[in-house]
Design an enzyme around this catalytic site. Structure first.
Site, short mmCIF file in Angstrom:
data_model
loop_
_atom_site.label_atom_id
_atom_site.label_comp_id
_atom_site.label_asym_id
_atom_site.label_seq_id
_atom_site.Cartn_x
_atom_site.Cartn_y
_atom_site.Cartn_z
N LYS A 106 -12.07 1.29 -14.06
CA LYS A 106 -12.08 0.08 -13.43
C LYS A 106 -12.63 -0.81 -14.51
O LYS A 106 -12.22 -2.17 -14.58
CB LYS A 106 -13.24 0.21 -12.43
CG LYS A 106 -12.87 0.99 -11.19
CD LYS A 106 -11.62 0.54 -10.39
CE LYS A 106 -11.83 -0.57 -9.73
NZ LYS A 106 -10.51 -0.76 -8.78
N VAL A 110 1.95 -0.03 -6.75
CA VAL A 110 1.85 -1.17 -7.54
C VAL A 110 2.48 -0.97 -9.13
O VAL A 110 2.73 -1.91 -9.58
CB VAL A 110 0.40 -1.25 -7.59
CG1 VAL A 110 0.01 -2.49 -8.62
CG2 VAL A 110 -0.23 -1.76 -6.52
N ASP A 145 0.79 -1.26 0.11
CA ASP A 145 0.07 0.05 -0.15
C ASP A 145 1.13 1.27 -0.02
O ASP A 145 2.16 1.22 0.64
CB ASP A 145 -0.97 0.08 1.37
CG ASP A 145 -2.16 0.58 1.06
OD1 ASP A 145 -1.99 2.10 0.63
OD2 ASP A 145 -3.35 0.09 1.06
N ASN A 146 0.38 2.24 -0.69
CA ASN A 146 1.20 3.59 -0.63
C ASN A 146 0.68 4.64 0.23
O ASN A 146 1.01 5.56 0.58
CB ASN A 146 1.35 4.20 -1.93
CG ASN A 146 -0.08 4.80 -2.68
OD1 ASN A 146 -0.89 4.47 -2.21
ND2 ASN A 146 0.22 5.10 -3.74
N SER A 184 -1.92 6.21 0.20
CA SER A 184 -2.19 7.76 -0.26
C SER A 184 -3.83 7.67 -0.24
O SER A 184 -4.14 9.12 0.12
CB SER A 184 -2.20 7.39 -1.99
OG SER A 184 -2.76 6.58 -2.45
N ASN A 195 -22.44 -0.67 -2.93
CA ASN A 195 -21.91 0.16 -1.95
C ASN A 195 -21.73 -0.53 -0.75
O ASN A 195 -22.59 -0.95 -0.07
CB ASN A 195 -23.15 1.17 -1.66
CG ASN A 195 -23.47 2.34 -2.82
OD1 ASN A 195 -23.94 1.82 -3.77
ND2 ASN A 195 -23.12 3.28 -2.59
N TYR A 233 -13.44 7.32 -13.44
CA TYR A 233 -13.03 6.07 -12.49
C TYR A 233 -13.76 4.78 -13.14
O TYR A 233 -13.20 3.75 -12.94
CB TYR A 233 -13.71 6.58 -10.98
CG TYR A 233 -13.80 5.49 -10.21
CD1 TYR A 233 -12.61 5.08 -9.45
CD2 TYR A 233 -14.89 4.70 -9.93
CE1 TYR A 233 -12.53 3.88 -8.64
CE2 TYR A 233 -14.99 3.62 -8.92
CZ TYR A 233 -14.00 3.18 -8.48
OH TYR A 233 -14.03 2.12 -7.52
N ASP A 292 -24.58 10.64 -10.69
CA ASP A 292 -24.98 9.74 -9.95
C ASP A 292 -26.25 9.04 -10.23
O ASP A 292 -27.19 9.48 -9.99
CB ASP A 292 -24.80 10.23 -8.55
CG ASP A 292 -24.84 9.51 -7.25
OD1 ASP A 292 -24.50 8.35 -7.78
OD2 ASP A 292 -24.90 9.73 -6.18
#
Lengths: 305, 309
Positions: free
Chosen positions: A143, A52, A31-32, A34, A168, A139, A267
């Protein structure tokens, strides 16, 4: 098994690492920090800070690993509109670096945390995996793009993968910063006696799934990782956001102060999973109902405050 | 209109630039000449030698452009297996850089050359746009994944796009180095009295579409670019590879020597387009049949070979 968990300091990764350790697996977390909101992972896991996208580091960490759980991502949707390129670099290109290292190391299983954001505006409800996918933000596009990469890596290089499209997800351990997800935002607001912000008059219908169910799906995914597979991971049931706030009032046992905020673009109104494929193929189903899940989540934040 | 054609020195791009110039449009060609050829670029077009990921260059050439035809790509499927990363850099990330530059320069239309490789394996049934998409090689994945980027750029930034998924394109100007495509390879071999390499004994059915029809589809897409749309572009009818050989024999007027190359793994038996969507929505349909197209192609390579010799 020996597993690498990318993004293992994040919300879902943290819970997954804990489950894997509980089950006696040997876990390395990359993990970074961030966006994880913490710089720790389960104490039984080996924790490495890094990216990564760092081929040499990843190649090194992959030694003797059997499976990679790939959760590391730049995840806040609205920032993906400000800096799309960053999202495609982190969520696609860095994933390719990881896959290339896996290919060189002979690690041939990946469980990938994808997103219901791949669908965009759903054309029907509930959504099935093969439905039309037209992402409405970078985003979601990133993905989905990485799912295509995994498809190619399976057919061309024999790296098997399971892609889980999360709906969710909520539960203990969510330290996302800044907080954009409704449940942790609402719970923390309620605990501080601040108002809960509700968009669209609460008319949006979403599919909430408890994090323990999600990480259990990951474990099952790893044990049945053969081929290229894609699954929705949700409760399979929609809940109106206004009903969700009612449910919170019930669990809190007090009236909460709701602030109506109007509409928020980009949304989808309704986003509900059809989970028949994962039930049938992997034998997974959600075990924790919303009330139990919310109670546990409130407990977590209460202890944090 | 004023158009930018990326990859305009390549096979399809050079044909497209020519059509656009013929129709009186103003054309800027951007090509790094890594696989394109300077001499294929129409004289009436302005050739800018450079890369699509060169943001500074893009900021200079994009202002005033109304539509971008994005054809630049690293396109040999076989090599995508040896260097996958390069394919995603060139075909995916560099496309994002192009879109970012379009956003800044306020260019709101892009016609994208996508690929039938988006689908992955298929059977005898012609492929529809909404059919299952599981690319089987990095090339296919890199082409298909850029469609998602376009979907998001339409919704978030108002950049309209049409993605055209090409099936097997053939015709003049196909000067790919180390050519991997069957038709130009066969035509050249036939004209030079060399054997034709045939996989699977020609028992593969493909959808061959003449390049002129492809560039017409591009033009029509540019005129109907107002949303996010995806179309198959193919002939809509399959042809057995062995029958293409027969057609070539008829055209050159003699029997051709065949070299049986056996089976080639990862090469599907069928790949055919259902073209009802593009017919209905854009009013496009193929105008050149295989025989005419092959004749034109044979004539082209005949001239090329004479020039070279």
């Amino acid at each position: 098994m020996k597993a690498l968990v990318t993004g293992g300091a994040g919300f879902i990764g943290f819970n997954l690492t804990k489950l894997l350790c509980d089950e006696g697996h040997e876990v390395t977390v990359l993990d970074n920090f961030s966006s994880s909101g913490r710089k720790t992972a389960d104490s039984r896991a080996k924790l490495v800070q890094g990216s990564v996208g760092d081929y040499d580091l990843v190649f090194d960490l992959l030694k003797d690993k059997e499976v990679v759980f790939h959760l590391a991502a730049t995840g806040i949707i609205k920032f993906s509109l400000e800096n799309p390129l960053l999202y495609f670099e982190n969520n696609v290109m860095n994933g390719i670096t990881l896959l290339e290292a896996m290919r060189k190391r002979g690690v041939n299983k990946m469980v990938y945390s994808s997103s219901s954001g791949v669908y965009g505006e759903p054309q029907r409800t509930p959504i099935q995996e093969n439905d039309v996918k037209e992402p409405i933000n970078p985003y979601g596009a990133a993905k989905l793009a990485f799912e295509d990469v995994l498809s190619a890596y399976y057919y061309a290089f024999g790296i098997s993968s399971v892609c889980f499209r999360y709906y969710n997800v909520y539960g203990p351990g969510d330290r996302q910063h800044p907080v954009t997800r409704a449940v942790p935002k609402w719970i923390q607001a309620a605990l501080r006696d601040e108002p809960l912000v509700l968009y669209w008059g609460g008319r949006q219908k979403k599919d909430y799934i408890f994090v323990e169910d999600v990480v259990r799906a990951n474990l099952i995914g790893a044990s049945k990782c053969q081929g290229f597979k894609v699954y929705n991971v949700g409760s399979g049931e929609g809940i109106l956001m206004s009903d969700l706030s009612d449910k919170l009032e019930e669990v809190f046992g007090k009236k909460l102060n709701i602030e109506q905020k109007g509409n928020r673009e980009g949304d989808p109104d309704v986003l509900i999973a059809d989970i028949s494929r994962i039930k049938e193929d992997l034998g997974w189903r959600p075990l924790v109902d919303l009330e139990t899940g919310l109670t546990k989540t409130i407990e977590y934040y209460r202890n944090r405050l | 209109m004023k158009a930018l054609v990326t990859g305009g020195a390549g096979f399809i791009g050079s044909n497209l630039s020519q059509l656009l110039c013929d129709e009186g449009h103003q054309v800027v060609v951007l090509d790094d000449l890594s696989s394109g050829h300077r001499q294929l670029v129409d004289q009436r077009a302005e050739l800018v030698e450079g890369a699509i990921e060169d943001s500074k260059l893009l900021s200079e050439i994009l202002p005033g452009i109304e539509v971008v035809f994005h054809l630049a790509a690293t396109s040999t499927i076989t090599y995508s297996l040896t260097n996958p990363r390069k394919y995603f850099e060139n075909n995916f990330i560099n496309g994002v850089i192009l879109l970012e530059a379009m956003k800044k320069a306020d260019v709101g239309k892009i016609v994208y050359s996508s690929s039938a490789s988006s689908y992955g394996n298929s059977d005898e049934r012609p492929l529809k746009e909404n059919d299952l998409t599981e690319p089987i090689n990095p090339y296919g994945a890199s082409k298909y994944s850029f469609e998602h980027v376009l979907s998001s750029y339409h919704r978030c930034f108002g950049i309209n796009s049409v993605s055209l998924r090409y099936f097997n394109v053939y015709g003049p100007n196909d000067e790919q180095k180390n050519n991997t495509r069957a038709v130009p390879k066969w035509v050249r071999a036939a004209l030079q009295n060399k054997p034709l390499t045939l996989y699977w004994k020609g028992e593969q059915k493909r959808d061959y579409i003449f390049v002129r029809d492809i560039v017409l589809a591009n033009l029509m897409a540019a005129l109907n670019c107002n949303g996010f749309d995806v179309y198959n572009v193919g002939n809509g009818r399959g042809v057995w590879m062995k029958d293409i050989v027969k057609k070539l024999e008829e055209i050159v007027g003699r029997e051709l020597t065949i070299e049986d190359a056996g089976e080639r793994p990862g090469d599907p038996k069928f790949a055919m387009a259902d073209i009802s969507k593009i017919k209905e929505k854009l009013g496009w349909h193929p105008t050149i049949d295989l025989e005419t197209g092959l004749k034109i192609t044979v004539d082209y390579f005949k001239t090329r070979i004479t020039e070279n010799l």
